[in-house]
Motif scaffolding. Sequence first.
Motif, PDB file in Angstrom:
ATOM      1  N   UNK A  23      -1.259   2.858   7.691  1.00 30.12           N
ATOM      2  CA  UNK A  23      -2.052   1.881   6.935  1.00 30.12           C
ATOM      3  C   UNK A  23      -1.844   1.952   5.426  1.00 30.12           C
ATOM      4  N   UNK A  27       2.691  -0.496   5.285  1.00 29.79           N
ATOM      5  CA  UNK A  27       2.458  -1.822   4.690  1.00 29.79           C
ATOM      6  C   UNK A  27       3.460  -2.188   3.598  1.00 29.79           C
ATOM      7  N   UNK A  30       6.497  -3.580   5.240  1.00 24.85           N
ATOM      8  CA  UNK A  30       6.295  -4.981   5.635  1.00 24.85           C
ATOM      9  C   UNK A  30       6.328  -5.897   4.420  1.00 24.85           C
ATOM     10  N   UNK A  34       8.804  -9.031   3.880  1.00 26.33           N
ATOM     11  CA  UNK A  34       8.338 -10.397   3.637  1.00 26.33           C
ATOM     12  C   UNK A  34       8.781 -10.882   2.262  1.00 26.33           C
ATOM     13  N   UNK A  46       5.489 -17.775   6.062  1.00 23.20           N
ATOM     14  CA  UNK A  46       6.806 -17.312   5.615  1.00 23.20           C
ATOM     15  C   UNK A  46       7.762 -17.315   6.804  1.00 23.20           C
TER      16      UNK A  46
ATOM     17  N   UNK B 118      -1.591  -4.469   2.759  1.00 27.31           N
ATOM     18  CA  UNK B 118      -2.307  -4.252   4.019  1.00 27.31           C
ATOM     19  C   UNK B 118      -2.498  -5.561   4.785  1.00 27.31           C
ATOM     20  N   UNK B 119      -2.741  -6.636   4.053  1.00 26.84           N
ATOM     21  CA  UNK B 119      -2.848  -7.935   4.747  1.00 26.84           C
ATOM     22  C   UNK B 119      -1.531  -8.266   5.444  1.00 26.84           C
ATOM     23  N   UNK B 120      -0.418  -8.044   4.747  1.00 26.36           N
ATOM     24  CA  UNK B 120       0.885  -8.333   5.346  1.00 26.36           C
ATOM     25  C   UNK B 120       1.105  -7.469   6.585  1.00 26.36           C
ATOM     26  N   UNK B 121       0.632  -6.221   6.542  1.00 28.13           N
ATOM     27  CA  UNK B 121       0.735  -5.362   7.730  1.00 28.13           C
ATOM     28  C   UNK B 121      -0.078  -5.943   8.886  1.00 28.13           C
ATOM     29  N   UNK B 122      -1.329  -6.293   8.598  1.00 26.42           N
ATOM     30  CA  UNK B 122      -2.201  -6.777   9.674  1.00 26.42           C
ATOM     31  C   UNK B 122      -1.670  -8.075  10.276  1.00 26.42           C
ATOM     32  N   UNK B 123      -1.141  -8.950   9.420  1.00 29.43           N
ATOM     33  CA  UNK B 123      -0.592 -10.210   9.923  1.00 29.43           C
ATOM     34  C   UNK B 123       0.623  -9.925  10.815  1.00 29.43           C
ATOM     35  N   UNK B 124       1.478  -8.989  10.359  1.00 31.81           N
ATOM     36  CA  UNK B 124       2.661  -8.665  11.156  1.00 31.81           C
ATOM     37  C   UNK B 124       2.270  -7.993  12.471  1.00 31.81           C
TER      38      UNK B 124
END
Lengths: 296, 276
Positions: A23, A27, A30, A34, A46, B118-124
């Motif tokens: 967490x 991230x 990711x 992105x 995206x 963290x939002x990008x993690x949760x979305x992924x």
Amino acid sequence: MKPTGSQGRWLIILPPLVFLLLFFLIPFAFAFKISLAQTAAHVPPYTDVLQVTPDHHWRVFATLANYRYLLTDEVYGVAYLFSLRTAFFSTLICLALGYPMAYAIARAPRATQSVLLLVIMLPFWTSFLLRVYALEGIIRDNGLLNTVLLHLGLIEHPLRIMRTNLAVYLGIIYSYLPFMVLPLFATLEKLDPTLLEAAADLGSTPWRAFLDITLPLSVPGVIAGSMLVFIPAVGEFVIPSLLGGPNNLMIGRVLWDEFFGNHDWPVAAAVAIAFLLLLVGPIAIYQYYNVRQLEA
Amino acid sequence: MERRSSLFLLSVLCLGIAILYIPILVLIGYSFNASPLVNVWGGFSTAWYGTLWHNRQLLEAALLSLEVAVSASSGAVVLGTLAAVALVRFARFPGRLLLTGMVNAPLVMPEIITGITQLLLFVSMMQLISWPHRGFTTIVLAHVTFCTAYVTITVQARLASADRSLEEAAMDLGAGPARAFLEITLPIIAPAIVSSWLLCFTLSLDDLVISSFVSGPGASTLPMVIYSKVKLGVSPDINALASLIVCAVGAVILAAGWLMKRAERRRRLEMQLAEQ
């Protein structure tokens, strides 16, 4: 806990390690992925960087366009420099205000000292958002400051402070002052008073002794306090958003608008990665050594 | 010279404390203003406190925030204490540097960056494994992440200064390492655990930026509701709410500090008596 087998050790190490990996660190991976994508008009907004073609091959659709955009579009450079400048001057003012405060507390009698420390600490525990909001009650056009000044006849028209850069400075100083005072106090308190006595015996004036002894010895506290103010101030969002004017482009606010206003997630992700490299990387390394020094 | 510099120090100290406290006191004053206009004093009234109880949106948000804060600080206390034990007691293990870095980094990371990543993690994750739905779960996970860092730092300091000989004595007397930890070490680091739980609770209750990013439709925490109301301008019921929160938090912190000081003094006394 020596007799614990290595299995027992991993029961202690693994939960926090895995949780923070998943967490906190992943991230960023990711975000990096992105940041190489393009904006798209679907949910999530995206394109896929990794795509499976119909014949079951992975293909990479990556672009550096977002990073190129950051470099060519002026807004980001300007916002970044503006944030650094705002944070820098706020930190200086916090230091100028916080140093004498910490010094006064360090010289106070023991009993008074703990009360004063509590007084400084208490705002740190109470809500940040609400304190920024409370400041508005003081500095808005019909707030307390203008009312008092008008009443005293010092000004004829209300001072315009709200929605200016001055308000942002005041907000940062007001919110982060305790972060400056506490580490400064911690180093000033440890200072050996016999050193100053020795300097006085050798004919040094108090001012001279301060410059030659106290100030150099308090450098670790100055650095720790300045970091605690400067770093969060650069990325600050709440203060420029609530107190700053519409043209106050601090990077946190630009990022927020990019995300919630323009829904440009790939560019926001690229800003996050760039920010990480530009600011947080070097400071995290520094902080790591600093924390170890404070612990020692 | 000596007197003049003392006077200077004292006045800066007073100025600093005034800067810290006047806005809060003025806010509390405004919350008792009968007039909804901010620049007119309409007499003393507690009406705005009454209206809070009928504002469903605020009550629901407050409930969500409390649930999040209790879950997040409890989770963070467990993870953070484990991390502190690992870092203080185990001198070498693979991943030690990584853990140290990940414990310290959230403290210096701008919230807005943590929130976005963290939002990008949760979305992924949602795309890959259809979990977690954005809302309560994601806010708690995000809060546990930054709270764990504060717990680890606090407990680490306490644990490093704790006397290990007591624990070793317990183990010499036949206690297993787990039992020695639970009966000897845990009570010693308990004050640090309690105070870091409180710190996490207030940090979670106050968080706007990270929650705004990781939350989903329909899940608004109290700071999110307050922020959107404040953005529209000053509203008298927010003054009342803010006064309530500030006073409640202040009272809890003062009481906790006092209780812990007393417990600490008693523990020291017992230790002294035991040594005699």
